[in-house]
Design an enzyme around this catalytic site. Structure first.
Site, PDB file in Angstrom:
ATOM      1  N   LYS A  32     -14.716 -17.617 -10.405  1.00 59.94           N
ATOM      2  CA  LYS A  32     -14.480 -18.886  -9.679  1.00 59.94           C
ATOM      3  C   LYS A  32     -15.060 -20.065 -10.471  1.00 59.94           C
ATOM      4  O   LYS A  32     -14.434 -21.122 -10.570  1.00 59.94           O
ATOM      5  CB  LYS A  32     -15.096 -18.836  -8.264  1.00 59.94           C
ATOM      6  CG  LYS A  32     -14.405 -17.843  -7.354  1.00 59.94           C
ATOM      7  CD  LYS A  32     -13.044 -18.364  -6.893  1.00 59.94           C
ATOM      8  CE  LYS A  32     -12.229 -17.301  -6.203  1.00 59.94           C
ATOM      9  NZ  LYS A  32     -10.784 -17.518  -6.241  1.00 59.94           N
ATOM     10  N   ARG A  66      -2.600  13.151 -11.488  1.00 62.58           N
ATOM     11  CA  ARG A  66      -1.574  12.758 -12.473  1.00 62.58           C
ATOM     12  C   ARG A  66      -2.088  12.934 -13.892  1.00 62.58           C
ATOM     13  O   ARG A  66      -1.357  13.281 -14.805  1.00 62.58           O
ATOM     14  CB  ARG A  66      -1.188  11.289 -12.199  1.00 62.58           C
ATOM     15  CG  ARG A  66      -0.278  10.638 -13.185  1.00 62.58           C
ATOM     16  CD  ARG A  66       0.460   9.431 -12.588  1.00 62.58           C
ATOM     17  NE  ARG A  66      -0.313   8.500 -11.804  1.00 62.58           N
ATOM     18  CZ  ARG A  66      -0.794   7.324 -12.270  1.00 62.58           C
ATOM     19  NH1 ARG A  66      -0.562   6.953 -13.495  1.00 62.58           N
ATOM     20  NH2 ARG A  66      -1.482   6.527 -11.482  1.00 62.58           N
ATOM     21  N   HIS A 130      -5.346  -6.114 -19.912  1.00 68.97           N
ATOM     22  CA  HIS A 130      -6.370  -5.397 -19.151  1.00 68.97           C
ATOM     23  C   HIS A 130      -7.683  -5.438 -19.925  1.00 68.97           C
ATOM     24  O   HIS A 130      -7.700  -5.094 -21.109  1.00 68.97           O
ATOM     25  CB  HIS A 130      -5.985  -3.928 -18.947  1.00 68.97           C
ATOM     26  CG  HIS A 130      -4.821  -3.718 -18.029  1.00 68.97           C
ATOM     27  ND1 HIS A 130      -4.401  -2.474 -17.617  1.00 68.97           N
ATOM     28  CD2 HIS A 130      -3.986  -4.598 -17.430  1.00 68.97           C
ATOM     29  CE1 HIS A 130      -3.360  -2.603 -16.801  1.00 68.97           C
ATOM     30  NE2 HIS A 130      -3.085  -3.875 -16.682  1.00 68.97           N
ATOM     31  N   GLU A 146     -12.269  -3.284 -13.974  1.00 65.22           N
ATOM     32  CA  GLU A 146     -11.090  -3.678 -14.751  1.00 65.22           C
ATOM     33  C   GLU A 146     -10.619  -5.061 -14.312  1.00 65.22           C
ATOM     34  O   GLU A 146     -10.469  -5.324 -13.117  1.00 65.22           O
ATOM     35  CB  GLU A 146      -9.950  -2.683 -14.541  1.00 65.22           C
ATOM     36  CG  GLU A 146      -8.719  -3.056 -15.374  1.00 65.22           C
ATOM     37  CD  GLU A 146      -7.551  -2.098 -15.186  1.00 65.22           C
ATOM     38  OE1 GLU A 146      -7.339  -1.257 -16.063  1.00 65.22           O
ATOM     39  OE2 GLU A 146      -6.867  -2.187 -14.143  1.00 65.22           O
TER      40      GLU A 146
HETATM   41  P1  0O2 Z   1      -2.711   1.371  -8.843  1.00 68.85           P
HETATM   42  O1  0O2 Z   1      -1.970   1.896  -7.660  1.00 68.85           O
HETATM   43  O2  0O2 Z   1      -2.264  -0.029  -9.188  1.00 68.85           O
HETATM   44  O3  0O2 Z   1      -4.191   1.455  -8.705  1.00 68.85           O
HETATM   45  P2  0O2 Z   1      -6.674   4.651 -19.240  1.00 68.85           P
HETATM   46  O4  0O2 Z   1      -7.051   6.024 -18.756  1.00 68.85           O
HETATM   47  O5  0O2 Z   1      -7.625   3.574 -18.764  1.00 68.85           O
HETATM   48  O6  0O2 Z   1      -6.360   4.515 -20.697  1.00 68.85           O
HETATM   49  P3  0O2 Z   1      -4.909   3.873 -17.136  1.00 68.85           P
HETATM   50  O7  0O2 Z   1      -6.055   3.892 -16.184  1.00 68.85           O
HETATM   51  O8  0O2 Z   1      -3.640   4.573 -16.690  1.00 68.85           O
HETATM   52  O9  0O2 Z   1      -5.263   4.411 -18.558  1.00 68.85           O
HETATM   53  O10 0O2 Z   1      -4.740   2.379 -17.443  1.00 68.85           O
HETATM   54  P4  0O2 Z   1      -3.539   1.399 -17.533  1.00 68.85           P
HETATM   55  O11 0O2 Z   1      -2.367   1.963 -18.208  1.00 68.85           O
HETATM   56  O12 0O2 Z   1      -4.194   0.235 -18.177  1.00 68.85           O
HETATM   57  O13 0O2 Z   1      -3.093   1.128 -16.020  1.00 68.85           O
HETATM   58  C1  0O2 Z   1      -4.010   0.750 -15.055  1.00 68.85           C
HETATM   59  C2  0O2 Z   1      -3.340  -0.032 -13.951  1.00 68.85           C
HETATM   60  O14 0O2 Z   1      -2.395  -0.989 -14.483  1.00 68.85           O
HETATM   61  C3  0O2 Z   1      -2.506   0.791 -13.012  1.00 68.85           C
HETATM   62  O15 0O2 Z   1      -3.338   1.390 -12.075  1.00 68.85           O
HETATM   63  C4  0O2 Z   1      -1.586  -0.272 -12.397  1.00 68.85           C
HETATM   64  O16 0O2 Z   1      -2.296  -1.081 -11.475  1.00 68.85           O
HETATM   65  C5  0O2 Z   1      -1.266  -1.125 -13.607  1.00 68.85           C
HETATM   66  N1  0O2 Z   1      -0.078  -0.586 -14.281  1.00 68.85           N
HETATM   67  C6  0O2 Z   1      -0.040   0.147 -15.406  1.00 68.85           C
HETATM   68  N2  0O2 Z   1       1.216   0.440 -15.750  1.00 68.85           N
HETATM   69  C7  0O2 Z   1       2.012  -0.119 -14.817  1.00 68.85           C
HETATM   70  C8  0O2 Z   1       3.445  -0.171 -14.624  1.00 68.85           C
HETATM   71  O17 0O2 Z   1       4.231   0.377 -15.391  1.00 68.85           O
HETATM   72  N3  0O2 Z   1       3.890  -0.853 -13.523  1.00 68.85           N
HETATM   73  C9  0O2 Z   1       3.043  -1.480 -12.656  1.00 68.85           C
HETATM   74  N4  0O2 Z   1       3.592  -2.136 -11.620  1.00 68.85           N
HETATM   75  N5  0O2 Z   1       1.699  -1.442 -12.799  1.00 68.85           N
HETATM   76  C10 0O2 Z   1       1.200  -0.778 -13.867  1.00 68.85           C
HETATM   77  P5  0O2 Z   1      -2.939   2.758 -11.350  1.00 68.85           P
HETATM   78  O18 0O2 Z   1      -4.192   3.456 -10.998  1.00 68.85           O
HETATM   79  O19 0O2 Z   1      -1.981   3.545 -12.179  1.00 68.85           O
HETATM   80  O20 0O2 Z   1      -2.215   2.297 -10.042  1.00 68.85           O
END
Ligand code: 0O2
Length: 204
Positions: A32, A66, A130, A146
């Protein structure tokens, strides 16, 4: 929820939210402040808004599953670095980099990892930056938070794709996934165009 995960689910539900909230409460005020400083520097809203979320127990169990990891509280704390999350929505594409740069300089936080899904979008078409941060001092037993930074346009796509397809392995949805990816490309073009228009207006 499968019966075999019920105990873990209860432990996760009790332990994770309180610890994640500590991390969010520690970082949100700094964001903020940063928002006010950026407004003072650029005289416009660089940040549209920011939100926070704590990963739900369902999503934690799903993600461990997953990623073929043991479904336990310890594995969740050790391996999931997005249990606590803050999302910052910026007006324009270049603002995303301004904000990400400012986040990386925040006192009291160490940058653990940066993922630039704008220069390298995910295969789905997802675009965002990220940042995984670790506070140098915290009483939380969860060590990372994150921060996702993206433009309003990237966010529009991510929200709809999350509802429609993300984590949804439905057979026959390949065409829809392909079209969603095309939408992501179109939206990225519009984002670029809006930035170009803003720069033109700034010169007038
Ligand atoms: P949710 O339901 O949003 O919590 P890592 O092990 O850190 O290398 P990780 O954790 O899979 O890999 O990290 P990544 O790829 O940075 O993705 C983390 C989050 O980014 C996801 O959390 C989603 O919130 C978002 N995200 C990643 N890929 C996509 C996508 O293709 N589409 C959308 N809409 N969001 C995405 P979660 O836990 O998977 O899901």
């Amino acid at each position: 929820m499968s019966g075999k995960y019920e105990d873990v689910f209860i432990i996760i539900s009790v332990t994770i939210p309180v610890n994640c909230q500590k991390l969010i409460d520690g970082l949100m005020p700094q964001i903020k402040d940063m928002e006010r400083t950026l407004y003072g520097t650029y005289h416009r809203n660089i940040i549209e808004y920011s939100t926070s979320r704590i990963k739900t127990p369902e999503s934690i169990v799903e993600k461990l599953h997953r990623k073929n990891r043991e479904v336990s509280l310890n594995k969740a704390i050790e391996t999931l670095r997005d249990l606590a999350g803050i999302r910052i929505i910026c007006s324009f594409q270049d603002d995303v980099y301004r904000v990400a740069g400012a986040i990386k300089k925040l006192p009291g936080y160490e940058l653990v990892k940066e993922k630039n899904y704008i220069t390298k979008p995910k295969s789905s078409g997802y675009r965002s930056i990220h940042l995984i941060l670790r506070p140098t001092k915290t009483t939380s037993n969860i060590k990372c938070i994150e921060v996702q930074v993206r433009s309003a346009a990237m966010n529009y796509w991510a929200i709809l794709e999350h509802q429609l397809c993300y984590k949804n392995e439905k057979k026959g949805a390949e065409r829809i996934r392909k079209e969603l990816k095309e939408c992501a490309i179109d939206i990225a073009k519009i984002d670029k165009k809006m930035l170009k228009l803003r720069k033109e207006i700034e010169k007038i």
